[in-house]
Structure formats: C-alpha cells, structure tokens
Design a protein around this motif. Structure first.
Motif, short mmCIF file in Angstrom:
data_model
loop_
_atom_site.label_atom_id
_atom_site.label_comp_id
_atom_site.label_asym_id
_atom_site.label_seq_id
_atom_site.Cartn_x
_atom_site.Cartn_y
_atom_site.Cartn_z
N GLY A 37 8.40 0.83 1.84
CA GLY A 37 8.24 0.97 0.40
C GLY A 37 9.53 1.34 -0.30
N PRO A 120 -1.49 -0.33 3.76
CA PRO A 120 -0.55 0.76 4.06
C PRO A 120 -1.04 1.60 5.25
CG PRO A 120 -1.03 0.66 1.71
CD PRO A 120 -1.97 -0.29 2.39
N ARG A 123 -0.80 -0.92 8.77
CA ARG A 123 0.16 -1.98 9.08
C ARG A 123 1.23 -1.52 10.05
NH1 ARG A 123 4.84 -1.23 6.38
NH2 ARG A 123 5.54 -3.37 6.57
N THR A 124 1.48 -0.20 10.07
CA THR A 124 2.55 0.30 10.93
C THR A 124 2.12 0.46 12.38
OG1 THR A 124 2.06 2.61 10.44
CG2 THR A 124 3.64 1.51 9.01
N TRP A 151 3.72 -9.14 2.58
CA TRP A 151 4.09 -7.75 2.30
C TRP A 151 5.55 -7.66 1.84
CZ3 TRP A 151 1.34 -3.21 2.23
CH2 TRP A 151 2.07 -2.03 2.21
#
Length: 167
Positions: A37, A120, A123-124, A151
């Motif tokens: 971000g 959010p 996704r990691t 993204w």
C-alpha cells in the motif's frame, strides 16, 4: 505515509529499477518492510513525476510479485504446516486471515488464489497456504498473476493519478 512514499521514490531514483524489483519481490515474499500500500502508489508517483514508462514499471512490479509469490509457495510446499503453526502462535491476530485463506482454498481451489490476491492481509499469506495444500503450481501461477496484476495496477494507478492531480 507521504514520507514513506517519498522515501521509496528516492530509493528507486537512486538505485534504479533493480531496487523496485527487489522491494516488490520482498513484499510478495511477505517479509517485513514497506507494505504494498506504500510501495505501489510510490511507483505511480515516480511514473507521474519522471521519465519512467507506466507499462514497463507495471510489468516489473507484476514479475517481481509473481516470483515472490512462487518463492513463498515453495516455502509452504516444503515447510508449510509447521511454519503456519508457528505464525499462529507468534501472531495470534493472523489466525483469522490464515483460516480465511484455507477456506478459500478448500472452496475454490486454485481459483481462490485469484480472490485472495484482491483481499488485504489474506493476499499476503495465500502463497504459503497454496504451497501447504500443494495446489497445482501452474494454476497457482496463472491465478496469482491475474490477481497480482489487478492489485498492482489499482495501487500504481492510484499513486499516479494522485500525483498528477497535485501537480
């Protein structure tokens, strides 16, 4: 956040596209550092204020994201369950995101990777989960690439538009 964006822009200007690739790779590998971000909008600011190609920077960010995701997939493939248990114990707040990613994986298979790439936090860790459940690497790569592209495009374009509006 503005200071972080300026810092990323400064480093990319100083160290070049290699730094961009490296920092995006690390972000998708889920290593501590600057979050996407901040990194991705900074790329948009950089494009708006310098002679960088939007398309070229976008492609580099997607390639770095896909390579980072594949690397984390293989970490999950070989040491996923013990690592996930350690993460749950060390970071109890992550348990919900881990469980959500597992649910998407069970419900949608590799297609769930695409959905997770657009959420959010989830996704990691989706790469780690996908490797742990040993999803097909080809399908994982296809759906990851599509989600990563969307993204990255949204965040890079957001930084670009914001910077252009402020000029």
């Amino acid at each position: 956040m503005i200071n972080n964006v300026n810092l990323v822009v400064e480093y990319i200007l100083k160290y070049g596209i290699i730094f961009l690739f490296f920092i995006v790779y690390l972000e998708y590998l889920n290593l501590p550092g600057l979050p996407g971000g901040v990194i991705l909008p900074a790329i948009g600011v950089l494009i708006a204020n310098n002679e960088y190609s939007f398309f070229g920077m976008f492609i580099i960010s997607v390639l770095a994201g896909v390579l980072g995701s594949i690397s984390l997939y293989y970490v999950g493939y070989y040491v996923g369950n013990p690592l996930l248990e350690w993460i749950k114990k060390k970071f109890p707040k992550a348990k919900g995101s881990i469980d959500k990613a597992f649910d998407f994986s069970k419900r949608f298979g590799s297609k769930g990777v695409f959905v997770c790439r657009l959420l959010p936090v989830v996704r990691t860790i989706v790469s780690l989960i996908s490797g742990t459940v040993k999803e097909d690497i080809f399908e994982f790569t296809i759906y990851s690439t599509m989600g990563i592209a969307i993204w990255n495009l949204v965040f890079i374009f957001g930084g670009y538009i914001t910077s252009k509006a402020l000029l």
